[in-house]
Design an enzyme around this catalytic site. Structure first.
Site, mmCIF file in Angstrom:
data_model
loop_
_atom_site.group_PDB
_atom_site.id
_atom_site.type_symbol
_atom_site.label_atom_id
_atom_site.label_comp_id
_atom_site.label_asym_id
_atom_site.label_seq_id
_atom_site.Cartn_x
_atom_site.Cartn_y
_atom_site.Cartn_z
ATOM 1 N N SER A 389 0.858 -1.220 -0.120
ATOM 2 C CA SER A 389 0.008 0.052 0.034
ATOM 3 C C SER A 389 0.746 1.314 -0.083
ATOM 4 O O SER A 389 1.830 1.384 1.003
ATOM 5 C CB SER A 389 -0.711 -0.179 1.154
ATOM 6 N N ARG A 390 0.764 2.136 -1.106
ATOM 7 C CA ARG A 390 1.644 3.183 -1.076
ATOM 8 C C ARG A 390 1.340 4.487 -0.133
ATOM 9 O O ARG A 390 2.076 5.423 -0.109
ATOM 10 C CB ARG A 390 1.842 3.691 -2.731
ATOM 11 N N VAL A 391 0.196 4.041 0.452
ATOM 12 C CA VAL A 391 -0.394 5.133 1.526
ATOM 13 C C VAL A 391 0.148 4.633 2.671
ATOM 14 O O VAL A 391 0.830 5.496 3.506
ATOM 15 C CB VAL A 391 -1.777 5.430 1.480
#
Length: 526
Positions: A389-391
């Site tokens: 997850s890039r968040v």
């Protein structure tokens, strides 16, 4: 007639229709010169624009897809049995749109917003929203930092999703992709009851009617239908319906987002949409590219997924959204979010093919499901080393961030050592320790379908795994330990769970959790 070239057809028609009065009509009307496979080629419609809705004498509608020198190509939204060559087609001057409103919640609709569940017409105030809209600009967005809880331990701990994010679910068929999506919808029930709802839109693309009915029934049984809308594009319907179904779902989600609320849209699945778009493109004789897909297939998915966003709170938001109808502008508040979860099906785990790589590059992370894990009994069958997850931690509460920080690293180390341990007979104690801890964590992260976990329960049980408090409990007894442990916490330590839910995990809470876990684990140790 079909042996003639289009340029010849147009010159013959121009000669026959040299009457000036009709010539002026050609800008608004057209004559069908060829029909087949859901595609109509029409002479005339000189003023038509790309994406415009056109209407045939039978009331059937189509969309202008190709603007060529001598004719326009129209994609039909309905079967073409009542249309024939020589019939007239007229412009509407409108783009494809859908009526949206609160009354859509709990309903199964088609891509134009018509109910297909036999429960009568949609009630309440409805607003018209265009299916295609520009994605909000950077200045209207704010960082994604509020959690969208899925209720799945694997995801909420290691691959967190935030409200306004785009997270891809990818894997072979029959690996549990739809189950993850449905569980995420079911998990929003408590937020709906607490008056902090996430309105869900499930878009079924090219699925059997029986599958859509089964999903509707599951949501109904779990009490998730009151805040969910199902957009159904059945496999028996024309390819154009499959292509536009995700856009319909996004427009409904944008209505909730623009009126200051949170929404979640699930596209199940975009690989079927891509196949339908390829079919239309090849019939329109557009040049095929890689894997016979047209060159603009990336644009199809990017303009859809870019619309997912977290919008800033701004009093003047309505004035800034120029593409919204006047009727809805009074309702616009800003501050809402639209989260997108697209699903992509791979062939034999190949994520390097055209459509998977396209959608991976558009989204903010992916959840990768593996067939081997699924068949070995690890469900959900998530490969945590490829999934990302890039968040990340920005969308996690501090108590979860504190305990899951090392979890992904521990599991990646375990996977690597596990593959090596198959070849070696002698293993040192520290390697044995890592392998044992990894197996316990996998057992903790397993969970049955349609049984989402509260975030406090997730933190409590994952804490036990990361702190290695149950290293002496046999693997086959961990599930029983987990049930007893969580039941004990709910019965005796409700305040502790409330603290965890609010992001608090201090030394005092850690001490209590340690004592409870060690006390309960004794009866499971042989």
């Amino acid at each position: 007639m079909s042996d003639l070239k289009y340029s010849e057809i147009s010159s013959i028609l121009k000669e026959e229709l040299s009457n000036f009065q009709f010539e002026s009509k050609l800008s608004e009307y057209g004559i069908i010169v060829q029909i087949g496979d859901g595609i109509v080629r029409s002479f005339g419609l000189n003023s038509a624009f790309y994406g415009e809705l056109v209407e045939f004498h039978t009331g059937i509608k189509g969309i202008v897809f190709n603007l060529e020198e001598d004719h326009v190509s129209i994609v039909l939204l309905h079967p073409s049995k009542d249309i024939k060559e020589g019939d007239q087609v007229k412009r509407t001057g409108k783009v494809l749109s859908i009526k949206v409103g609160e009354g859509m919640l709990g309903r199964v609709i088609d891509i134009l917003g018509n109910p297909i569940d036999g429960k009568g017409p949609i009630e309440g105030k409805l607003f018209e929203m265009p299916l295609e809209r520009k994605a909000p600009g950077v200045i209207y967005r704010e960082p994604v930092k509020e959690s969208l809880y899925t209720g799945i331990k694997f995801i909420d701990s290691m691959i967190p999703i935030g409200r306004g994010q785009r997270e891809l679910i990818i894997g072979d068929r029959q690996t549990g992709k739809t189950t993850i999506a449905i569980d995420t919808i079911i998990n929003q029930k408590k937020f709906f009851e607490e008056n902090n709802p996430v309105y869900c839109i499930y878009v079924a693309i090219s699925q059997k009617g029986s599958t859509i009915a089964r999903i509707t029934q599951i949501l109904q049984e779990k009490g998730a239908l009151p805040y969910t809308t199902i957009v159904a594009a059945k496999s028996s319907e024309p390819a154009s319906i499959q292509v536009y179904a995700p856009f319909s779902g996004t427009s409904i989600g944008e209505y909730f987002r623009d009126t200051g609320r949170s929404s979640l849209v699930i596209y199940d699945d975009l690989s079927k949409q891509a196949v339908s778009y390829r079919e239309i493109s090849l019939l329109l004789r557009r040049p095929p590219g890689r894997e016979a897909y047209p060159g603009d297939i990336f644009y199809l998915h990017s303009r859809l997924l870019e619309r997912a966003s977290k919008i800033i709170k701004d009093q003047n938001m309505a004035e800034k959204m120029n593409d919204l109808p006047v009727s809805i502008k009074k309702e616009v508040k800003g501050g809402g979010s639209l989260t997108a979860i697209p699903i992509i099906e791979t062939q034999s785990g190949d994520i390097s093919s055209y459509i998977p790589t396209n959608v991976i590059s558009i989204t903010d992370g992916q959840i990768f499901l593996e067939k081997d894990l699924f068949h070995s009994g690890i469900r959900p069958a998530i490969n945590e080393s490829i999934s990302v997850s890039r968040v990340g931690g920005a969308a996690q509460i501090s108590s979860m961030r504190k305990i899951s920080g090392t979890l992904k690293l521990d599991q990646a180390q375990f996977r690597e050592l596990e593959s090596f341990s198959k070849f070696g007979s002698e293993l040192d104690p520290s390697t044995m320790e890592i392998l044992k801890k990894g197996k316990i964590n996998i057992e903790i992260l397993k969970q049955p379908a349609h049984s989402p976990y509260d975030i406090a329960d997730q933190i409590a049980i994952i804490y036990v795994g990361t702190k290695n408090l149950i290293k002496d409990v046999p693997i086959d007894k961990i599930s029983s330990f987990e049930k007893e442990y969580l039941f004990y916490l709910r019965e005796k330590h409700e305040n502790l769970l409330i603290s965890l839910r609010n992001g608090i995990l201090d030394d005092k809470i850690s001490e209590i959790l340690d004592k409870i876990a060690l006390k309960l684990s004794r009866k499971y140790i042989l």
